[in-house]
Design a protein around this motif. Structure first.
Motif, mmCIF file in Angstrom:
data_model
loop_
_atom_site.group_PDB
_atom_site.id
_atom_site.type_symbol
_atom_site.label_atom_id
_atom_site.label_comp_id
_atom_site.label_asym_id
_atom_site.label_seq_id
_atom_site.Cartn_x
_atom_site.Cartn_y
_atom_site.Cartn_z
ATOM 1 N N GLN A 1 0.823 -1.201 0.000
ATOM 2 C CA GLN A 1 0.000 0.000 0.000
ATOM 3 C C GLN A 1 0.861 1.257 0.000
ATOM 4 O O GLN A 1 0.522 2.245 -0.659
ATOM 5 N N THR B 1 -4.221 0.101 -7.869
ATOM 6 C CA THR B 1 -4.313 -1.352 -7.711
ATOM 7 C C THR B 1 -3.520 -1.823 -6.498
ATOM 8 O O THR B 1 -3.974 -2.690 -5.752
ATOM 9 N N ILE C 1 -5.582 -0.626 -3.099
ATOM 10 C CA ILE C 1 -6.825 -1.297 -2.706
ATOM 11 C C ILE C 1 -6.896 -2.755 -3.121
ATOM 12 O O ILE C 1 -7.846 -3.441 -2.751
ATOM 13 N N GLY C 2 -5.932 -3.232 -3.882
ATOM 14 C CA GLY C 2 -5.917 -4.633 -4.284
ATOM 15 C C GLY C 2 -6.524 -4.841 -5.663
ATOM 16 O O GLY C 2 -7.316 -4.037 -6.137
ATOM 17 N N GLN D 1 -8.599 -7.274 -6.802
ATOM 18 C CA GLN D 1 -10.023 -7.612 -6.847
ATOM 19 C C GLN D 1 -10.899 -6.382 -6.587
ATOM 20 O O GLN D 1 -11.871 -6.143 -7.304
ATOM 21 N N ARG D 2 -10.544 -5.581 -5.592
ATOM 22 C CA ARG D 2 -11.343 -4.393 -5.283
ATOM 23 C C ARG D 2 -11.249 -3.343 -6.383
ATOM 24 O O ARG D 2 -12.212 -2.631 -6.649
ATOM 25 N N THR D 3 -10.088 -3.255 -7.043
ATOM 26 C CA THR D 3 -9.947 -2.340 -8.175
ATOM 27 C C THR D 3 -10.859 -2.770 -9.308
ATOM 28 O O THR D 3 -11.561 -1.948 -9.913
ATOM 29 N N PHE E 1 -13.607 -4.563 -9.081
ATOM 30 C CA PHE E 1 -15.002 -4.332 -8.707
ATOM 31 C C PHE E 1 -15.344 -2.844 -8.703
ATOM 32 O O PHE E 1 -16.476 -2.461 -8.992
ATOM 33 N N PHE E 2 -14.368 -1.992 -8.370
ATOM 34 C CA PHE E 2 -14.613 -0.545 -8.378
ATOM 35 C C PHE E 2 -14.923 -0.052 -9.789
ATOM 36 O O PHE E 2 -15.878 0.690 -10.005
ATOM 37 N N GLN F 1 -18.458 -1.932 -11.762
ATOM 38 C CA GLN F 1 -19.796 -1.998 -11.194
ATOM 39 C C GLN F 1 -20.782 -1.538 -12.263
ATOM 40 O O GLN F 1 -20.458 -0.725 -13.125
#
Length: 143
Positions: free
Chosen positions: A8, A47, A50-51, A53-55, A57-58, A61
């Motif tokens: 991070q 990336t 937040i990682g 997978q979360r990137t 999904f962000f 959506q």
């Protein structure tokens, strides 16, 4: 207190360098090399922060699909060599993607000593209020 991992920390640095390169690219009359490097660094920094997978999904959506298409199309257009058109598309997508975060960021920036004074100048204030979605209201106007 929140523990911040080394990944991070690297991500914050990458995103910061990305924003710097983007700023310099715009400042130097839309230099496509600086803009391309800035885009790549910003996305990789986000990336890392937040990682993966979360990137994913962000950006993908259902209600953010239009914004993501505009943002990534802008990056592609910049990489293909049309920097001004690409940056317009990117800015449109960026504003749509981060619309919910912008009021908080602008209110924070208004508390920064020198930057807050600049953001409260009459002409700039109207533009910033429109971006932040304040609708002409200010914290000082509340009873």
């Amino acid at each position: 207190m929140l523990e911040i991992t080394d990944t991070q920390k690297i991500g914050v640095g990458l995103a910061g360098f990305g924003m710097t390169f983007l700023f310099l690219g715009v400042l130097l009359l839309f230099d496509k090399g600086l803009l391309a490097i800035g885009n790549i660094l910003f996305i990789s920094g986000l990336t890392c922060v937040i990682g993966i997978q979360r990137t994913f999904f962000f950006f993908f959506q259902r209600h953010k699909l239009k914004a993501s298409v505009a943002f990534f199309s802008g990056i592609t257009i910049v990489l293909l060599g049309w920097p001004m058109i690409g940056m317009i598309a990117e800015m449109y997508g960026f504003l749509l993607l981060f619309r919910g975060f912008l009021p908080s960021a602008i209110n924070f920036l208004r508390m920064v000593p020198v930057l807050g004074s600049l953001l409260n100048l009459p002409i700039i204030r109207g533009i910033v209020d429109r971006i932040a979605g304040n609708n002409g209201r200010n914290m000082d106007d509340d009873p």
